[in-house]
Scaffold this active site. Structure first.
Site, short mmCIF file in Angstrom:
data_model
loop_
_atom_site.label_atom_id
_atom_site.label_comp_id
_atom_site.label_asym_id
_atom_site.label_seq_id
_atom_site.Cartn_x
_atom_site.Cartn_y
_atom_site.Cartn_z
CE1 TYR A 18 -17.97 14.37 -16.00
CE2 TYR A 18 -20.36 14.18 -15.87
CZ TYR A 18 -19.17 13.92 -16.53
OH TYR A 18 -19.18 13.23 -17.70
CG ASP A 25 -3.88 19.98 -31.69
OD1 ASP A 25 -4.99 19.49 -31.95
OD2 ASP A 25 -3.18 19.61 -30.72
#
EC number: 1.-.-.-
Length: 479
Positions: A224, A316
C-alpha cells in the site's frame, strides 16, 4: 451433461458475449438441456489481454459443478499465504487463504483470464452454438419473441436475450434505448440516471511477469502507498500476476472516460519504478520481467435495473467494480448459476415462455441477486480507497487496526462464503469442507451486515473499518 428433469417448455436463450459470464451461463444451460447460442463480437473467444482472475470457493464450487474446475486448478497453484506491506516498511503475513481452503475445500487461485476462457470454451460440449464476429447492432422485442440483429445482417430469434457483453454492453445500450422510447419524461430521467451510474476514479496497469526471486509461488502480496497500491499473485512455476491501482486526479462519468495505451502503462511504471513491493523488490522488477501488460480505466457502478421485458443483464454489464477484491469472475459465476437455475425450473414446468412468465423469472433473478451483489460492490468500492490510503482514517485502520482482528475477519468471511448460491439443478460436488455446513444459516449473505472478503487484504481491512465505524463487533455494519 447432467441428468435433469424432462423439459416441458421449449426455451431458446441468446447469450451476447463470450465472456466468463457468458460461457459460464452457456455451460449451465447445456447442463439444463436448454437451447441457446452465444454471440461474440470479437474474432476469437480467448485473446491475451494481460488480465487475470481470482477464483474463491464461491466461484470454484460452481465451476466444479460444471466440470471445469479441475482444469482451472491444474493451471496454477493455490494461494496459501498473504503478505502485506505498509508505506513505513512495516509488514506482516496471514494464513487466511490456507484457512479458507481448509474450511471450504477449495483454494484461492489466480490465473490468466485467457486461460479461463480457453478452458470454458474447450470443455463446452456444443461449440457450434458459439458464433464469433457477431457484433450486435439492434435488439427487437415482441409479445412472442426477441430478435438480435448483428452487423453482418444476421437475425437471431429467441425467448430471452442475456447481456453478458461487459462494461461496454451493446445489450444494455439497447435495453436503455427501448426503455426510454416507452416511458414518460419523468421515467426517462430515471433511465438517464442509470446510464450515468458508472463512474471512473481509478486506472489500473495489469501485468504478467516471469519469475522474480523473492516472490514465492502460492503467495500473494499487497503493498500500500498513498494514492496507489501494488498487488501481486504468484502462480505456477513462479509466474507473477500483478496490478497497480492508481487514483486519478478527477472523476469521470461513463461513457466519457479516459483510454490508455501501452505507452501510458510504461510511463506509470517508470514514474513508480521505486515503489516497494516486497523486500527489495520494486515496481521496476515487475516491469523488467513482464511478458504482457495493459492499462485501463476502472469503471465502478451497480445498476438497479437488471432487465427489460425479454432482455436481462449479468456480469460486468450490470455491476462493475475494481479488481482489489478479485470478485468479478466469482460474481459473474453466481449470476449465471442463479439465472440458469430459474430458467431450468421454468423449462421443466407446465408454463410456457410467455412475456409474463419470462418477466417473472427475470424479476426473481434480479431480486435474488441484487442485495448480495450490492454488498460485494460496496466492499470493493471501499477496498480500493482503503488500499490507496484515500484518507487518514483508512490509512490508520489499515495500518494499526486490521492486523489485530484476524480471527473475526475469518469468521465473517466464512459466513459470507457459506451463503453463496450454486447451480440448483446440479449435484453439489463431493469436494467440500465443513465450512459450508458450519456457517449455513448465517444472515442473508446479500445483506449489508455481512462483509465479503475476496482475494486480498483490501477486503479484510474494509471490513474492519466498518467494524470501527459501528463501534462494536456485535452491531450490524454497512456496507
Amino acid at each position: 451433461m447432467s441428468d435433469t428433469p424432462t423439459r416441458k417448455t421449449d426455451l431458446r436463450v441468446i447469450i451476447v458475449g463470450g465472456s466468463v459470464a457468458g460461457l459460464t451461463l452457456a455451460h449451465c444451460l447445456a447442463n439444463a438441456n436448454i437451447d441457446h447460442i452465444v454471440l461474440e463480437k470479437r474474432a476469437e473467444i480467448s485473446p491475451q489481454e494481460g488480465a487475470f482472475l481470482g477464483i474463491w470457493p464461491n466461484g470454484g464450487r460452481i465451476f466444479d459443478q460444471l466440470g471445469v474446475y479441475a482444469d482451472l486448478e491444474k493451471c496454477t497453484v493455490p494461494i496459501h499465504k498473504m503478505r502485506v506491506r505498509f508505506p513505513d516498511g512495516v509488514s506482516f503475513s496471514s494464513e487466511l487463504p490456507r484457512q479458507v481452503q481448509e474450511r471450504f475445500g477449495y483454494p484461492i487461485i489466480s490465473l490468466d483470464r485467457q486461460k479461463v476462457l480457453e478452458i470454458l470454451y474447450n470443455r463446452y460440449p456444443a461449440k457450434s452454438n458459439i458464433h464469433v464476429n457477431k457484433k450486435v447492432t439492434e435488439i427487437r422485442q415482441t409479445e412472442r419473441e426477441a430478435q438480435v440483429l448483428t452487423a453482418d445482417g444476421a437475425v437471431y430469434k429467441g425467448d430471452l436475450v442475456v447481456g453478458a457483453d461487459g462494461i461496454h454492453s451493446a445489450v444494455r445500450a439497447e435495453m436503455w434505448r427501448q426503455a426510454k422510447d416507452l416511458v414518460g419524461r419523468r421515467d426517462r430521467q430515471d433511465v438517464n440516471h442509470e446510464i450515468a451510474a458508472f463512474t471512473v476514479e481509478y486506472a489500473c496497469v495489469f501485468g504478467i511477469s516471469s519469475p522474480i526471486s523473492g516472490l514465492e509461488s502460492g503467495e500473494h502480496v499487497n503493498s500500500y502507498s498513498n494514492g496507489l497500491c501494488v498487488i501481486t499473485f504468484h502462480g505456477k512455476d513462479g509466474r507473477v500476476f500483478w496490478f497497480i491501482l492508481i487514483k486519478l486526479q478527477k472523476r469521470f462519468i461513463y461513457p466519457f472516460t479516459p483510454r490508455f495505451s501501452a505507452s501510458d502503462a510504461a510511463k506509470i511504471c517508470a514514474e513508480y519504478a521505486n515503489v516497494p513491493v516486497w523486500g527489495d523488490i520494486c515496481v521496476r522488477d515487475l516491469w523488467g520481467n513482464k511478458t504482457s501488460v495493459s492499462m485501463t480505466a476502472l469503471e465502478e457502478g451497480l445498476l438497479e435495473t437488471w432487465r427489460f421485458k425479454r432482455v436481462v443483464l449479468l456480469g460486468d454489464s450490470i455491476h462493475k467494480m475494481t479488481p482489489n477484491i478479485g470478485q468479478g469472475a466469482n460474481t459473474a459465476a453466481e449470476d449465471a448459476g442463479v439465472l440458469a437455475s430459474l430458467l431450468q425450473r421454468l423449462s421443466t414446468s407446465d408454463s410456457s415462455a410467455t412475456s409474463c412468465t419470462i418477466d417473472a423469472v427475470l424479476q426473481e433473478y434480479a431480486s435474488l441477486r441484487y442485495e448480495r451483489v450490492k454488498s460485494t460492490y460496496q466492499r470493493a468500492y471501499f477496498g480500493a480507497r482503503l488500499h490507496t490510503r484515500d484518507d487518514a482514517l483508512k490509512a490508520f485502520v489499515g495500518r494499526y487496526i486490521f492486523p489485530r482482528f484476524r480471527q473475526q475477519v475469518l469468521e465473517r468471511t466464512s459466513q459470507a462464503i457459506a451463503g453463496a448460491p450454486q447451480v440448483d439443478f446440479l449435484p453439489t460436488p463431493k469436494r467440500t469442507g465443513p465450512g459450508w455446513s458450519d456457517y449455513a444459516g448465517s444472515p442473508e449473505v446479500g445483506a449489508p451486515t455481512l462483509p465479503w472478503l475476496v482475494i486480498s487484504l483490501p477486503v479484510l481491512a474494509s471490513m474492519l473499518c466498518y467494524l470501527v465505524y459501528s463501534s462494536v463487533f456485535v452491531t450490524p455494519i454497512f456496507p
